[in-house]
Scaffold this active site. Structure first.
Site, PDB file in Angstrom:
ATOM      1  N   SER A 188      47.540  50.699  77.028  1.00 17.96           N
ATOM      2  CA  SER A 188      49.191  50.994  77.495  1.00 17.96           C
ATOM      3  C   SER A 188      50.341  49.645  76.658  1.00 17.96           C
ATOM      4  O   SER A 188      49.902  49.455  74.695  1.00 17.96           O
ATOM      5  CB  SER A 188      49.668  51.332  78.680  1.00 17.96           C
ATOM      6  OG  SER A 188      50.841  52.191  78.628  1.00 17.96           O
ATOM      7  N   HIS A 189      51.380  49.188  76.612  1.00 16.43           N
ATOM      8  CA  HIS A 189      52.223  48.687  76.259  1.00 16.43           C
ATOM      9  C   HIS A 189      51.375  46.990  75.502  1.00 16.43           C
ATOM     10  O   HIS A 189      52.358  46.573  74.804  1.00 16.43           O
ATOM     11  CB  HIS A 189      53.837  47.702  76.587  1.00 16.43           C
ATOM     12  CG  HIS A 189      53.761  47.498  78.171  1.00 16.43           C
ATOM     13  ND1 HIS A 189      52.786  47.435  79.584  1.00 16.43           N
ATOM     14  CD2 HIS A 189      52.953  45.826  78.157  1.00 16.43           C
ATOM     15  CE1 HIS A 189      52.713  46.382  80.374  1.00 16.43           C
ATOM     16  NE2 HIS A 189      52.941  45.545  79.442  1.00 16.43           N
ATOM     17  N   ASP A 353      56.313  53.651  72.076  1.00 14.75           N
ATOM     18  CA  ASP A 353      55.226  53.002  71.089  1.00 14.75           C
ATOM     19  C   ASP A 353      54.672  52.630  70.086  1.00 14.75           C
ATOM     20  O   ASP A 353      54.020  53.044  69.415  1.00 14.75           O
ATOM     21  CB  ASP A 353      54.306  54.276  72.045  1.00 14.75           C
ATOM     22  CG  ASP A 353      54.148  54.496  73.228  1.00 14.75           C
ATOM     23  OD1 ASP A 353      54.577  55.058  73.847  1.00 14.75           O
ATOM     24  OD2 ASP A 353      53.399  54.217  73.797  1.00 14.75           O
ATOM     25  N   ASP A 378      51.072  54.244  73.919  1.00 10.25           N
ATOM     26  CA  ASP A 378      50.082  55.758  74.700  1.00 10.25           C
ATOM     27  C   ASP A 378      51.435  56.225  74.574  1.00 10.25           C
ATOM     28  O   ASP A 378      51.317  57.381  75.453  1.00 10.25           O
ATOM     29  CB  ASP A 378      49.511  55.464  75.936  1.00 10.25           C
ATOM     30  CG  ASP A 378      50.485  54.395  76.846  1.00 10.25           C
ATOM     31  OD1 ASP A 378      51.554  54.088  77.172  1.00 10.25           O
ATOM     32  OD2 ASP A 378      50.149  54.804  78.520  1.00 10.25           O
ATOM     33  N   ASP A 380      54.197  56.604  77.237  1.00 12.80           N
ATOM     34  CA  ASP A 380      54.675  57.016  78.142  1.00 12.80           C
ATOM     35  C   ASP A 380      56.395  56.447  78.304  1.00 12.80           C
ATOM     36  O   ASP A 380      56.515  56.966  78.853  1.00 12.80           O
ATOM     37  CB  ASP A 380      53.770  56.404  79.339  1.00 12.80           C
ATOM     38  CG  ASP A 380      53.032  55.374  79.331  1.00 12.80           C
ATOM     39  OD1 ASP A 380      53.245  54.509  78.383  1.00 12.80           O
ATOM     40  OD2 ASP A 380      52.974  55.128  80.615  1.00 12.80           O
ATOM     41  N   ARG A 381      56.437  55.402  77.678  1.00 11.72           N
ATOM     42  CA  ARG A 381      57.577  54.265  77.842  1.00 11.72           C
ATOM     43  C   ARG A 381      59.287  55.031  76.224  1.00 11.72           C
ATOM     44  O   ARG A 381      58.500  55.581  75.310  1.00 11.72           O
ATOM     45  CB  ARG A 381      57.385  53.269  77.131  1.00 11.72           C
ATOM     46  CG  ARG A 381      56.338  53.683  77.902  1.00 11.72           C
ATOM     47  CD  ARG A 381      56.356  51.119  78.412  1.00 11.72           C
ATOM     48  NE  ARG A 381      55.908  50.866  78.899  1.00 11.72           N
ATOM     49  CZ  ARG A 381      56.314  49.001  79.848  1.00 11.72           C
ATOM     50  NH1 ARG A 381      56.766  48.410  79.233  1.00 11.72           N
ATOM     51  NH2 ARG A 381      54.715  48.928  80.594  1.00 11.72           N
ATOM     52  N   LYS A 476      54.758  58.916  83.394  1.00  9.83           N
ATOM     53  CA  LYS A 476      56.306  58.365  82.659  1.00  9.83           C
ATOM     54  C   LYS A 476      55.997  59.178  81.242  1.00  9.83           C
ATOM     55  O   LYS A 476      54.377  59.544  80.766  1.00  9.83           O
ATOM     56  CB  LYS A 476      56.921  57.191  82.505  1.00  9.83           C
ATOM     57  CG  LYS A 476      56.083  55.935  81.829  1.00  9.83           C
ATOM     58  CD  LYS A 476      56.442  54.356  82.261  1.00  9.83           C
ATOM     59  CE  LYS A 476      54.923  53.606  81.548  1.00  9.83           C
ATOM     60  NZ  LYS A 476      54.356  53.550  82.380  1.00  9.83           N
TER      61      LYS A 476
HETATM   62  C1  VG1 Z   1      54.742  46.754  83.950  1.00 11.61           C
HETATM   63  C2  VG1 Z   1      55.925  47.118  84.634  1.00 11.61           C
HETATM   64  C3  VG1 Z   1      56.384  48.444  85.104  1.00 11.61           C
HETATM   65  C4  VG1 Z   1      55.005  50.023  84.641  1.00 11.61           C
HETATM   66  C5  VG1 Z   1      53.340  49.171  83.946  1.00 11.61           C
HETATM   67  C6  VG1 Z   1      52.806  50.164  83.096  1.00 11.61           C
HETATM   68  O1  VG1 Z   1      54.190  46.457  84.946  1.00 11.61           O
HETATM   69  O2  VG1 Z   1      56.861  46.525  84.955  1.00 11.61           O
HETATM   70  O3  VG1 Z   1      57.397  48.928  85.430  1.00 11.61           O
HETATM   71  O4  VG1 Z   1      54.813  50.787  85.271  1.00 11.61           O
HETATM   72  O5  VG1 Z   1      53.608  47.785  83.194  1.00 11.61           O
HETATM   73  O6  VG1 Z   1      53.422  50.521  81.991  1.00 11.61           O
HETATM   74  P1  VG1 Z   1      53.799  44.583  85.278  1.00 11.61           P
HETATM   75  O7  VG1 Z   1      53.174  44.758  86.453  1.00 11.61           O
HETATM   76  O8  VG1 Z   1      53.438  44.247  83.557  1.00 11.61           O
HETATM   77  O9  VG1 Z   1      55.126  44.648  85.325  1.00 11.61           O
HETATM   78  V1  VG1 Z   1      52.462  51.180  80.820  1.00 11.61           V
HETATM   79  O10 VG1 Z   1      53.563  51.896  79.675  1.00 11.61           O
HETATM   80  O11 VG1 Z   1      51.777  49.588  80.079  1.00 11.61           O
HETATM   81  O12 VG1 Z   1      51.375  52.103  81.278  1.00 11.61           O
HETATM   82 CO    CO Z   2      52.301  52.718  78.184  1.00  4.59          CO
END
Ligand code: VG1
Ligand code: CO
Length: 691
Positions: A188-189, A353, A378, A380-381, A476
């Protein structure tokens, strides 16, 4: 790798019946024929047949024989393996450095542990979806996953072409094709490439991220695993559409966009959006940041909605997202932010993304910015920007919820309920109150929304971390959020003559604040901290909480309560604890501390600061100015209070302060510095003080 022949012993399934939800979603009876593999001593298939044949009617027999032939043609290798430590799923799947995933059997162990955790009727003879954000290692991983799925008796795998499917598209495909679940190959991010991160996530039959009950079982099984079942089939060509069969196992390569696009067309009024995008006085840019959204941008925004193709930037997904950080926020999407705050800023900019290319001078007539750095790899954001205006994700979900019924056909008849993650600001709460619909506060992570949606209790939800979505799927959805905002803008400007002043993103946000009040919000991230220190700091804060009492004064603020957030799912009664430390004051202001569950190294501390302001004359304040009293807590220094009697924590915090000065990932709302024309790597020192 040792392998030996497996004999098949077909059985009538003695496994648990399929849960009604799964059976109903599949639209057919659960598979009744289970093939068990064993290495020795099992009766042959023919012997087993003799015993059971009397019990089978003609149709069953035909199916059974077909299965036997197919399974016999699916050679399966049993690969001995050993448990690997640390394969615990975090907030969203298992995320580690690519190099870790490349270690022998690391990925294979986890995938096999997953199959060992699912009831066989949830995958044997069933359909699974596979896709990802195109990051480095996805190609190799896809082949491993396909072979293990086949080795465990899965009937069919639907794979996005070239292994590409955005996270929301995986969810959409699972639902549309009534699949039993799916794999998402994405961290993801987190940044991609050989020296960065890889990740894997499993989503269940309604498209939702697997609940903790499943991920805990997977983790348990990774600690005792001894065998991987892998089908002996060649690598699959994932570049051309269509199905390939290996006995009774099918791999079908699907278009990554079609199912998702069809869903978007059902949710939104595309003609309404098209009319807005074709206006000569409305400009929109989309930067796909070399992440998976790139594969969706052209078919949706250009072909369907008529946006100018030149205005899709960085639309080619790359394995390392062009060396960028695919997180759409104000730090990683600086170029997009710069463009949107520039002199000839477009009217609407959205990020989803990751990009690494400077968008300095983008003057498209019609443009959309989807910046992957401001989102995730990915798809979703999302990040929403107006002309010289940033919409916080917490405000964005509230504004979408408040306008959905009027502007988005999918929500025309009703909004069932609203929900946000705990650290997300309370802006949405006020909309729920006004709409008089149920409201839920869940822990961080999208997996907690799924049950509420399946139970018909939730329509629209969001997280402060640039995640927004609805019950059209169970993830999301970055493009959904962009289309939602375009719909609202289009609805508000319907019938406006060219030359007439258009209702802007900023107008909509300010109007919203005037009606509901404004929740000023800021989040600070301190990345790659030493895990032990971060844990100690959290423990220390827990002690502070244990000793705190309602009514306790912190500067001008009065403590309403302080706790460690826990959650009981109202649908299945499951509970989770230790989801974030909250200090909530009587005026609704909050300071929240959490450790991230998505990092791949060290610890990331997140601090969330929020303050509610009902006085409309103060809504125009810069967020950092508005939040200053809360962050500084003059003469008290909130953070300092927690740490000053313990040097260990001070070490960690010093380190954090250093990180902060280096501006690792501070999502700072407001940006007086930017409005004043300042643009550079050094942000002004944030008001949060760690001395
Ligand atoms: C982070 C965000 C959370 C989000 C998660 C997955 O988690 O704070 O709100 O749902 O990433 O997003 P954490 O545990 O690092 O705070 V993604 O776009 O990386 O699937
Ligand atoms: Co993501």
């Amino acid at each position: 790798m040792a392998s030996h022949a497996i004999r098949f012993r077909p059985l009538l399934s003695t496994a648990r019946p399929t849960p009604p939800r799964v059976a109903a979603r599949r639209g057919h009876a659960p598979a009744f024929l289970v093939v068990r593999c064993s290495s020795a001593g099992a009766p042959s298939a023919a012997q087993a047949l003799k015993v059971r044949i009397v019990l089978l009617d003609a149709a069953l027999l035909a199916f059974f024989l077909a299965g036997l032939v197919f399974h016999a043609s699916r050679g399966i290798n049993s690969i001995p393996t050993k448990p690997v430590e640390g394969q615990k799923t975090g907030t969203s799947g298992l995320r580690k450095k690519v190099k870790v995933f490349q270690e022998e059997n690391y990925l294979a162990n986890w995938i096999q542990a997953l199959f060992n955790s699912l009831p066989p009727e949830d995958y044997v003879g069933g359909t699974l979806v596979l896709g990802g954000d195109g990051r480095y290692f996805n190609k190799e991983a896809a082949q491993i996953i396909i072979k293990i799925a086949a080795g465990n008796g899965v009937g069919k795998i639907l794979v996005g072409r070239n292994g590409l499917l955005s996270t929301p598209a995986v969810s959409a495909v699972i639902r549309k094709r009534e699949a039993n679940g799916g794999f998402i190959m994405s961290a993801s991010h987190n940044p991609g490439g050989p020296d960065n991160d890889w990740g894997i996530k499993f989503n269940y039959s309604s498209g939702q991220p697997a609940p903790e009950t499943i991920t805990d079982q997977i983790y348990g099984n990774t600690l005792s695993i001894s065998e991987i079942k892998m089908a002996d089939i060649p690598d699959i060509d994932l570049s051309s559409l269509g199905a390939v069969n290996y006995g009774d196992f099918t791999v079908e390569v699907i278009d990554p966009v079609l199912d998702y696009l069809e869903l978007m067309e059902n949710v939104f009024d595309f003609q309404l959006i098209k009319d807005l995008l074709s206006r000569p006085d409305f400009r929109f840019i989309f930067d796909a940041m070399h992440a998976v959204t790139g594969a969706y941008a052209e078919p949706i925004f250009v072909e369907k909605l008529g946006a100018d193709p030149d205005c899709i930037l960085n639309g080619v997904p790359l394995e390392d997202f062009g060396n960028g950080h695919p997180d759409p926020n104000l730090t990683y999407a600086k170029e997009l932010v710069f463009t949107m705050f520039g002199t000839r800023a477009p009217d609407f900019g959205a990020a989803s993304d990751g990009t690494s290319t400077l968008l300095m001078e983008v003057f498209c007539v019609k443009s959309i910015i989807t910046d992957r750095r401001g989102g995730s790899g990915d798809g979703d954001r999302n990040m929403i920007l107006g002309k010289r205006f940033f919409v916080t994700p917490s405000d964005s979900v509230a504004i979408i919820a408040a306008n959905a019924q009027a502007a988005i056909p999918y929500f025309q008849s009703s909004t069932k309920g609203l929900a946000r993650s705990m650290p997300t600001s309370g802006a949405l709460d006020r909309v729920a109150e006004k709409l008089n619909v149920p409201f839920f506060e869940v822990p961080t992570g999208w997996k907690f929304f799924g049950n509420l949606m399946d139970a018909g209790k939730l329509s629209i939800c969001g997280e402060e971390s640039f995640g927004t979505g609805s019950d059209h799927i169970r993830e999301k959805d970055g493009i959904w959020a962009v289309l939602a905002w375009l719909s609202i803008l289009a609805h508000r400007n319907k019938g406006k003559q060219v030359g007439e002043r258009l209702v802007s993103v900023e107008d909509i946000a300010r109007e919203h604040w005037a009606t509901y009040g404004r929740n000023f919000f800021s989040r600070y991230d301190y990345e790659e901290c030493e895990s032990d220190s971060a844990n100690k700091m959290m423990e220390h804060l827990r002690d502070v909480i244990a000793n705190s009492k309602p009514g306790h004064k912190y500067g001008n603020y009065t403590l309403q309560f302080a706790d460690d957030f826990s959650y009981t799912d109202p649908v299945d009664g499951s509970t989770v604890s230790k989801q974030g430390l909250r200090f909530v004051f009587t005026d609704g202001s909050r300071i929240i501390f959490r450790l991230s569950g998505t990092g791949s190294a060290g610890a990331t501390v997140r601090v969330y600061i929020e303050q509610f302001e009902s006085d409309a004359s103060k809504h125009g304040l810069d967020a950092q100015t508005a939040l200053k009293p809360l962050i500084g807590l003059e003469g008290v220094n909130f953070t300092h209070r927690f740490i000053d009697n313990n040097l260990d924590y001070i070490d960690c915090i010093d380190n954090l302060a250093g990180e902060m000065r280096n501006n690792t990932n501070a999502m700072i709302e407001g940006f007086e510095w930017l409005k004043a024309g300042y643009y550079g790597l050094d942000y002004p020192p944030p008001p949060l003080s760690f001395e």
